[in-house]
Design an enzyme around this catalytic site. Structure first.
Site, short mmCIF file in Angstrom:
data_model
loop_
_atom_site.label_atom_id
_atom_site.label_comp_id
_atom_site.label_asym_id
_atom_site.label_seq_id
_atom_site.Cartn_x
_atom_site.Cartn_y
_atom_site.Cartn_z
N TYR A 227 -5.25 -5.08 -7.82
CA TYR A 227 -3.88 -5.41 -8.22
C TYR A 227 -3.46 -6.68 -7.52
O TYR A 227 -4.13 -7.19 -6.62
CB TYR A 227 -2.93 -4.24 -7.91
CG TYR A 227 -2.51 -4.13 -6.46
CD1 TYR A 227 -1.36 -4.75 -5.99
CD2 TYR A 227 -3.27 -3.39 -5.55
CE1 TYR A 227 -0.97 -4.65 -4.65
CE2 TYR A 227 -2.89 -3.27 -4.22
CZ TYR A 227 -1.73 -3.91 -3.77
OH TYR A 227 -1.36 -3.81 -2.45
N CYS A 228 -2.31 -7.21 -7.92
CA CYS A 228 -1.76 -8.41 -7.30
C CYS A 228 -0.25 -8.35 -7.47
O CYS A 228 0.35 -7.31 -7.22
CB CYS A 228 -2.38 -9.67 -7.90
SG CYS A 228 -2.29 -9.76 -9.70
N GLY A 229 0.37 -9.44 -7.91
CA GLY A 229 1.80 -9.41 -8.17
C GLY A 229 2.13 -8.93 -9.56
O GLY A 229 3.05 -8.16 -9.78
#
Length: 271
Positions: A227-229
């Site tokens: 995941y990230c932003g």
């Protein structure tokens, strides 16, 4: 569920600018430019590029529960690609003019929607401008990679059941050290560490060593989730480990969806 596959079963989706040039010369490839927003295309794109934009072609409008760039419906992707004249069984190369993450999100979405021969231009537009001569022809992939996705509710229902990797910058992962800034138990692994100083994918041996250091080859049956932003840098992370045999699910909602509920458990640095 094993998180590691034999490396021979999956190939890197990245190709060189030289290989792209050879494919263009033979007329056997479609090229797609991926803008990070709705702004103008670059002044000198790859010839024949189809212009697309991350928020309109590879995402649906965001909302707090689903994040800034939720996944589009697969049928919507297949519809616009057909309208754009993209052969669903043909070779497609995607690229951007930034850090490669927008192109990786395009690769992930197009492949997930049923276009099996999508590649990412390694080193983005800069590599095209700096390309040399000579390259091997564009080889057909052995098979389209399996690209699973996962939703917020599934992760939240059993956090310890997943191995979470945060592809944002180390600063974004750490936050200010006081407010929650990442999912509990997540390991910081910025997408940028898989690239060299010129924005090209690190050589196989270096990425293999990095993956080993991160524990991706450990005897751990829990599914890997990146995941990230908003599910963009994480797509690059997933692309970067394809030829290592690491199978990872994309959490497209990412931190923008997870953090939308103040009651949802989150962690502050240090984890």
């Amino acid at each position: 569920m094993s998180t590691v596959l034999p490396a021979s079963d999956t190939l890197s989706p990245f190709i060189s600018a030289e290989t792209l040039a050879a494919a263009l010369a033979s007329g056997n490839v479609a090229v797609v430019y991926v803008a990070p927003d709705a702004g103008p295309p670059p002044a000198e794109p790859v010839p024949g590029s189809i212009e697309t934009a991350l928020p309109t072609h590879y995402a649906e409008p965001g909302d707090p529960a689903r994040g800034r760039l939720p996944l589009p419906a697969p049928e919507a992707v297949r519809r616009w690609t057909a309208e754009a004249g993209l052969d669903p069984d043909g070779d497609i190369v995607v690229y951007d003019a930034a850090n490669g993450s927008a192109a990786a999100r395009a690769w992930w979405v197009l492949t997930w929607a049923g276009l099996p021969r999508v590649r990412i231009l390694d080193g983005r537009l800069g590599a095209w401008a700096a390309r040399g001569a000579g390259a091997a022809p564009l080889a057909a992939p052995a098979a389209a990679p399996e690209l699973p996705s996962i939703d917020t509710d599934v992760i939240a229902a059993d956090l310890p059941a997943y191995r979470l990797f945060d592809a944002r910058t180390a600063a974004a992962y750490a936050g200010d050290g006081r407010q929650p800034s990442h999912l509990p138990g997540a390991v910081s692994s910025p997408a940028g560490i898989w690239q060299d100083a010129n924005g090209r994918l690190l050589p196989f041996a270096q990425r293999e060593a990095l993956a080993r250091k991160l524990g991706l080859f450990d005897d751990d049956e829990r599914p890997v989730v990146a995941y990230c932003g908003s599910g963009v840098a994480a797509a690059y992370w997933i692309a970067a480990v394809q030829d290592l045999g690491v199978k990872a699910a994309l959490y497209a909602g990412s931190w923008s969806a997870w953090s939308s509920d103040p009651a949802r458990v989150a962690a502050a640095a240090p984890a």
